[in-house]
Design a protein around this motif. Structure first.
Motif, PDB file in Angstrom:
ATOM      1  N   THR A  43       0.846  -1.198   0.000  1.00 23.51           N
ATOM      2  CA  THR A  43       0.000   0.000   0.000  1.00 23.51           C
ATOM      3  C   THR A  43       0.877   1.242   0.000  1.00 23.51           C
ATOM      4  O   THR A  43       0.637   2.178  -0.770  1.00 23.51           O
ATOM      5  N   GLN A  44       1.901   1.245   0.826  1.00 21.75           N
ATOM      6  CA  GLN A  44       2.821   2.391   0.885  1.00 21.75           C
ATOM      7  C   GLN A  44       3.571   2.548  -0.431  1.00 21.75           C
ATOM      8  O   GLN A  44       3.774   3.661  -0.906  1.00 21.75           O
ATOM      9  N   TYR A  54       2.525   1.781  -3.492  1.00 21.65           N
ATOM     10  CA  TYR A  54       1.627   2.407  -4.462  1.00 21.65           C
ATOM     11  C   TYR A  54       1.462   3.901  -4.177  1.00 21.65           C
ATOM     12  O   TYR A  54       1.493   4.724  -5.094  1.00 21.65           O
ATOM     13  N   ASP A  55       1.290   4.262  -2.917  1.00 26.33           N
ATOM     14  CA  ASP A  55       1.145   5.676  -2.572  1.00 26.33           C
ATOM     15  C   ASP A  55       2.426   6.456  -2.879  1.00 26.33           C
ATOM     16  O   ASP A  55       2.368   7.580  -3.381  1.00 26.33           O
ATOM     17  N   ASP A  56       3.583   5.852  -2.610  1.00 23.46           N
ATOM     18  CA  ASP A  56       4.856   6.518  -2.906  1.00 23.46           C
ATOM     19  C   ASP A  56       5.039   6.712  -4.407  1.00 23.46           C
ATOM     20  O   ASP A  56       5.508   7.763  -4.851  1.00 23.46           O
ATOM     21  N   PRO A  82      -4.628   1.866  -1.435  1.00 15.11           N
ATOM     22  CA  PRO A  82      -3.732   3.029  -1.412  1.00 15.11           C
ATOM     23  C   PRO A  82      -4.461   4.316  -1.831  1.00 15.11           C
ATOM     24  O   PRO A  82      -4.691   4.558  -3.011  1.00 15.11           O
ATOM     25  N   LYS A  83      -4.839   5.114  -0.881  1.00 18.42           N
ATOM     26  CA  LYS A  83      -5.691   6.283  -1.131  1.00 18.42           C
ATOM     27  C   LYS A  83      -5.024   7.346  -1.996  1.00 18.42           C
ATOM     28  O   LYS A  83      -5.651   7.903  -2.888  1.00 18.42           O
ATOM     29  N   LEU A  84      -3.760   7.637  -1.724  1.00 19.18           N
ATOM     30  CA  LEU A  84      -3.071   8.641  -2.529  1.00 19.18           C
ATOM     31  C   LEU A  84      -2.932   8.151  -3.968  1.00 19.18           C
ATOM     32  O   LEU A  84      -3.191   8.899  -4.916  1.00 19.18           O
ATOM     33  N   PHE A  85      -2.526   6.903  -4.137  1.00 21.62           N
ATOM     34  CA  PHE A  85      -2.412   6.354  -5.491  1.00 21.62           C
ATOM     35  C   PHE A  85      -3.744   6.453  -6.214  1.00 21.62           C
ATOM     36  O   PHE A  85      -3.790   6.816  -7.385  1.00 21.62           O
ATOM     37  N   TRP A  86      -4.824   6.141  -5.519  1.00 19.50           N
ATOM     38  CA  TRP A  86      -6.148   6.198  -6.135  1.00 19.50           C
ATOM     39  C   TRP A  86      -6.466   7.618  -6.606  1.00 19.50           C
ATOM     40  O   TRP A  86      -7.003   7.814  -7.695  1.00 19.50           O
TER      41      TRP A  86
END
Length: 135
Positions: free
Chosen positions: A39-40, A42-44, A87-91
């Motif tokens: 998850t991290q 994907y967000d990164d 992953p909220k940021l990635f989304w």
């Protein structure tokens, strides 16, 4: 876990040299096999793409392809092995690039990238900057 900029550079080479898209094996390698880090990761990657696109280091087409390919990888993994969190940021980054993919006017005289993607990415980058500054 590899740095997001290194992963993006690897993707650029893979896309240019042999048209290869990221796979589950790549995700596993990038996280050194730590499932909790996905998850991290994907967000990164999303943050790096947003910043890089905003700074014009990466093109819309490249970023759009990366988020679409990684989204496909995430969905495939969800079917086989549901992850604990999305992953909220990635989304958010995915949706920003997705918004630039299609015209809303029948004559295609609109510019969906300028109208939708650019301001959404600018907002994401601004939010990332505020977070980094502790605001």
């Amino acid at each position: 876990m590899l740095r997001p900029a290194d992963i993006i550079a690897e993707l650029e080479r893979g896309y240019c040299e042999d048209g290869r898209s990221p796979s589950q094996a790549d995700i596993h390698r990038w996280t050194a096999g730590a499932r909790d880090d996905e998850t991290q990761l994907y967000d990164d990657i999303g943050a790096e793409l947003a910043r890089g696109y905003h700074e014009r280091r990466y093109s819309f087409d490249f970023c759009d392809r990366v988020v679409n390919d990684l989204y496909g990888t995430m969905i495939e993994k969800q079917f086989n092995d549901p992850q604990p969190s999305w992953p909220k940021l990635f989304w958010s980054v995915y949706e920003a690039f997705d918004a630039g993919e299609f015209h809303r006017k029948p004559d295609k005289s609109d510019d969906p990238v300028a109208e939708f993607t650019d301001p959404e990415i600018a907002d994401i980058v601004q939010s990332l900057t505020r977070c980094a500054e502790g605001l």
